[in-house]
Scaffold this active site. Structure first.
Site, PDB file in Angstrom:
ATOM      1  N   ARG A  25      20.231  35.701  -0.040  1.00 22.95           N
ATOM      2  CA  ARG A  25      20.972  36.830   0.512  1.00 22.95           C
ATOM      3  C   ARG A  25      20.200  38.089   0.163  1.00 22.95           C
ATOM      4  O   ARG A  25      19.818  38.291  -0.985  1.00 22.95           O
ATOM      5  CB  ARG A  25      22.374  36.901  -0.069  1.00 22.95           C
ATOM      6  CG  ARG A  25      23.206  37.946   0.633  1.00 22.95           C
ATOM      7  CD  ARG A  25      24.596  38.028   0.057  1.00 22.95           C
ATOM      8  NE  ARG A  25      25.473  38.765   0.921  1.00 22.95           N
ATOM      9  CZ  ARG A  25      26.470  38.246   1.624  1.00 22.95           C
ATOM     10  NH1 ARG A  25      26.713  36.963   1.553  1.00 22.95           N
ATOM     11  NH2 ARG A  25      27.218  38.997   2.393  1.00 22.95           N
TER      12      ARG A  25
ATOM     13  N   ARG B  87      31.723  34.620  -3.608  1.00 21.49           N
ATOM     14  CA  ARG B  87      32.319  33.552  -2.806  1.00 21.49           C
ATOM     15  C   ARG B  87      31.256  32.739  -2.070  1.00 21.49           C
ATOM     16  O   ARG B  87      31.286  31.508  -2.077  1.00 21.49           O
ATOM     17  CB  ARG B  87      33.280  34.163  -1.793  1.00 21.49           C
ATOM     18  CG  ARG B  87      33.899  33.148  -0.857  1.00 21.49           C
ATOM     19  CD  ARG B  87      34.786  33.855   0.151  1.00 21.49           C
ATOM     20  NE  ARG B  87      35.717  34.711  -0.532  1.00 21.49           N
ATOM     21  CZ  ARG B  87      37.037  34.671  -0.348  1.00 21.49           C
ATOM     22  NH1 ARG B  87      37.553  33.829   0.526  1.00 21.49           N
ATOM     23  NH2 ARG B  87      37.813  35.483  -1.004  1.00 21.49           N
ATOM     24  N   THR B  88      30.320  33.431  -1.438  1.00 19.15           N
ATOM     25  CA  THR B  88      29.268  32.733  -0.705  1.00 19.15           C
ATOM     26  C   THR B  88      28.429  31.882  -1.648  1.00 19.15           C
ATOM     27  O   THR B  88      28.101  30.733  -1.365  1.00 19.15           O
ATOM     28  CB  THR B  88      28.360  33.767  -0.006  1.00 19.15           C
ATOM     29  OG1 THR B  88      29.165  34.577   0.832  1.00 19.15           O
ATOM     30  CG2 THR B  88      27.285  33.091   0.809  1.00 19.15           C
TER      31      THR B  88
ATOM     32  N   HIS C 272      25.070  48.403   9.085  1.00 19.31           N
ATOM     33  CA  HIS C 272      24.324  48.951  10.214  1.00 19.31           C
ATOM     34  C   HIS C 272      23.644  47.866  11.027  1.00 19.31           C
ATOM     35  O   HIS C 272      22.450  47.612  10.845  1.00 19.31           O
ATOM     36  CB  HIS C 272      23.294  49.962   9.734  1.00 19.31           C
ATOM     37  CG  HIS C 272      23.889  50.981   8.828  1.00 19.31           C
ATOM     38  ND1 HIS C 272      23.827  50.882   7.461  1.00 19.31           N
ATOM     39  CD2 HIS C 272      24.592  52.102   9.099  1.00 19.31           C
ATOM     40  CE1 HIS C 272      24.457  51.926   6.921  1.00 19.31           C
ATOM     41  NE2 HIS C 272      24.936  52.667   7.883  1.00 19.31           N
TER      42      HIS C 272
ATOM     43  N   LYS D 181      10.042  45.711  -9.887  1.00 16.86           N
ATOM     44  CA  LYS D 181       8.715  46.240 -10.230  1.00 16.86           C
ATOM     45  C   LYS D 181       7.853  46.461  -9.004  1.00 16.86           C
ATOM     46  O   LYS D 181       6.691  46.814  -9.120  1.00 16.86           O
ATOM     47  CB  LYS D 181       8.009  45.288 -11.198  1.00 16.86           C
ATOM     48  CG  LYS D 181       8.676  45.209 -12.562  1.00 16.86           C
ATOM     49  CD  LYS D 181       7.955  44.220 -13.459  1.00 16.86           C
ATOM     50  CE  LYS D 181       8.720  44.076 -14.781  1.00 16.86           C
ATOM     51  NZ  LYS D 181       8.402  42.811 -15.460  1.00 16.86           N
TER      52      LYS D 181
END
Lengths: 347, 347, 347
Positions: B131, B80-81, B159, B110
């Site tokens: 993102r 969506r973003t 978190h 890598k």
């Protein structure tokens, strides 16, 4: 719409049948392997790449490839390679169809042959950039397709197989092209240069292709600097000797750094060592490029690297003007723009 | 090609160094976090967003960003973003390079650093929408890149970590911007409004950022309505108090609904409850918005939600003109168009 | 911007309420299932498809759909289908937002309803091409959306469910449309033709839809040639009989080949046989099209196949001009271009 004409002239160019003709520009049909380029072809491509650099910097919204559609048909994902081709196409006003996981998602999963897939995709596009996990796939695609094919890598990568002339080069010609272009841009010439190839010379197919292409130039001297377990193999050494290229194997990176125009570092690839992590750890720490190396290098010399890098070049080298590796990556964009232009609209 | 100029002026804007200057339009460099926007900057961005709405509705085929290339570099997929940014770019005539699974497919796998990846991708594009799964990644990217970076979310989401001013806001500033914009569009003002924040106020970073930005306006009153286990945390409450914003904690949703200009509902996130499904089930059923709530709301008031919703707003609310959540999602497009325009071509 | 007008006229066309009106071009709203097309509508679409073929061949850089944005919302990946729609859109100058793994990546994973997802995505685009794993999804999307929906397949594929009229057709109308178009292009007519449907007629929904659409034409004769375990089911046979279409079941492929205008081969789908690999192996080897079949076929007749093929048509058939399957695949591009044009800008 010149595509259809240029397509009729398509042929895989080979070393003994150079694609460049004096007095008449060559027709580039497909881009499959480093072996198809001779010195004149390279020079002609580099001229176009320099034009492309000007366009990218000064002419946003170029429409040179307006109306053309490129399909990136990647049977194995490779984000960086894909983005660089797609950027090249879009910088010239072209459009893109993209698939980065064709192996899993496409009809290939149902058992369709590569040839059938190509025949379908060529109906949707004007040029196909292909990456495939099987050696020789790009050549098979080019033999089938009526539109140009660019090889963005075919083969497993890990297991070089014999191709032709008894030597195996990179599984994609793009890196070698942009490497030679970068050397010319940075040093100003290709004849008479001294190049140090450093790191994993056994598995790094990039350096094998670069050595192969450098043999097309005069008075080139190549230094091989690598851990014992990943030394350059005999086929390339013999090829260089047969072409009159001087080469030397040494473990003295400082000495080489002080003499060379180009220091070409490569990543030691962990995946090649399997269980022998001890050998990997020993090999990867052996030839690091850092500020000490910069200290002995000549002012005009450059450090190159195909990227991605881990710590074989320390981060504090980046700010030095001789660190050429990000410019080298950018040159890949110009080379790809040049090839797309040549394959789609010619000169 | 104004990109290069605007780039030279890039700086991370911070609260005490507002990016807006009287008599001279501000230069927006990167969009990293909600803290970089002051009241005047928000107002200026909203003016552009309103222009963008007119363009989207009346001028298909706008060429404002023609020739510009945006890379959506998503280390974690978020369809969506990604689509909303890509739509914004294309609605203005710009082009897009897209990757939605960079973590798995790219050189990052890598071991390449984020900085090296950014240096490569900035060679292919004019702006990067990123993102990433690590907090602070967007800031690192912005510090490295010579082109603008937009943070489309960085951090694990689950978190929250301390950032600055002692408070942690949403891991992406976009939702808070479009929320404030939506309130202004729907209610006609931001000063003097009453806002009820409902649902998961402990983990929902969206409502934290919204409360933070609302503190920039006069005479705002905020009601917190949430199950006991997911109450708004003290840092935001203390921040609001320090800014003179009145707030109140209550369990009477009906009462709040009858008083507020904006009822902002959020999803109770199951993934936060771990094994305690009983607590989750209790929490999610506690404050549902349905037609009974609509019944007590004022005529001019609106229901908002950051989406996706589950059943915390019943489907029969959708048809009511006060259900603003799909208009809110659409406003995200206008805000993104505005930011892309400001970052790439300025005023 | 005619989209909004055409949208107001949207309606699911059904058999008894033909979408074509004499003296006034029909409004096509959504493309959901084969049942929505009558003979006149098909004819009108085929006229546009022929125009599209001319545009694709002679007018690179067409701007017919400039400024329009198509979202390919694929909840299940299907590279070929996606690429063909995206190519169609781009060949007409339109733009594309793409997602090929919406099931895993999108808000759907968090429990959002399809309706909410559609409401969000329609804010970003002008038309949605959708593929979904649940039967009836496309219809639900069309009922929700204010922009046109094209069904690129909904349903599990493996488990046909009853839809309407007591018969179940392909889970996507596209293949049947392009098949009928191909027959008209290749044979020059649809009335009075003889068609052999070969292979998996029980599970291959493609041939069921084709038989259904052929019943709209006069004096059609259909031959069913299939292994015993995958015979054509009674519902289609009864439907054909009710429409006055002559049909015959036979195991003599040579005889059928010598009589037919069209031999339509299909893949025996291994996944339908579960553990019974013996039955699969027996079925797949039974009716192969090879040069012997070509030998008895009429000069004007053609071999068709929905692709991908395995070995049910041998590769040595490909070079014969009567091998129409790659032209058939290409016709899918023209049909998609025609539908996109009709849905977005009308006549």
């Amino acid at each position: 719409f010149s595509l259809k004409n240029s397509v009729q002239c398509r042929a895989l160019e080979i070393e003994n049948k150079p694609s460049f003709t004096i007095g008449k520009k060559f027709q580039l049909g497909d881009v499959i392997e480093a072996q198809q380029f001779d010195r004149d072809t390279l020079s002609a491509i580099f001229d176009v790449a320099r034009e492309m650099e000007k366009i990218e910097k000064n002419s946003p919204g170029s429409q040179i490839l307006k109306g053309y559609l490129m399909a990136t048909l990647f049977y194995e994902p490779s984000t960086r390679t894909r983005l660089s081709f797609e950027s090249a196409m879009k910088r010239l006003g072209g459009e893109v169809l993209t698939t980065e996981n064709a192996r899993e998602f496409s009809s290939a999963a149902k058992g369709e042959t590569l040839e059938d897939s190509i025949r379908t995709v060529e109906g949707y596009s004007d040029i196909i950039v292909m990456r495939h996990f099987e050696s020789g796939s790009a050549k098979r695609a080019a033999a089938t397709a009526n539109i140009p094919i660019i090889n963005a890598g075919d083969g497993p990568g890990q297991h070089p197989t014999q191709l032709r002339e008894g030597i195996t080069l990179a599984f994609c010609p793009m890196q070698a092209l942009l490497d030679v272009y970068t050397i010319e841009r940075e040093i100003g010439k290709l004849d008479g240069i001294k190049v140090g190839l450093v790191g994993d010379l056994a598995n790094g197919r990039t350096v094998r292709s670069l050595a192969y292409l450098l043999a097309k130039y005069q008075d080139v001297k190549i230094y091989f600097v690598s851990p014992e377990v990943v030394k350059m193999k005999d086929d390339i050494k013999e090829y260089l000797t047969s072409k009159g290229v001087e080469w030397e194997e040494t473990s003295d990176l400082m000495e080489v750094a002080s003499k060379c125009d180009v220091l070409y570092q490569t990543r030691i690839q962990r995946e090649r060592f399997g269980e022998r992590i001890d050998l990997y750890e020993e090999a990867r720490g052996k030839y690091i490029m850092d500020r000490d190396i910069l200290g002995v290098m000549q002012k005009h010399a450059v450090v190159m690297h195909p990227l991605p890098r881990l710590d074989e070049i320390t981060v504090d080298v980046d700010a030095d003007p001789r660190a050429a590796y990000f410019r080298q990556a950018k040159n890949g964009l110009y080379i790809r723009m040049a090839l797309l232009k040549l394959l789609l609209v010619g000169w």
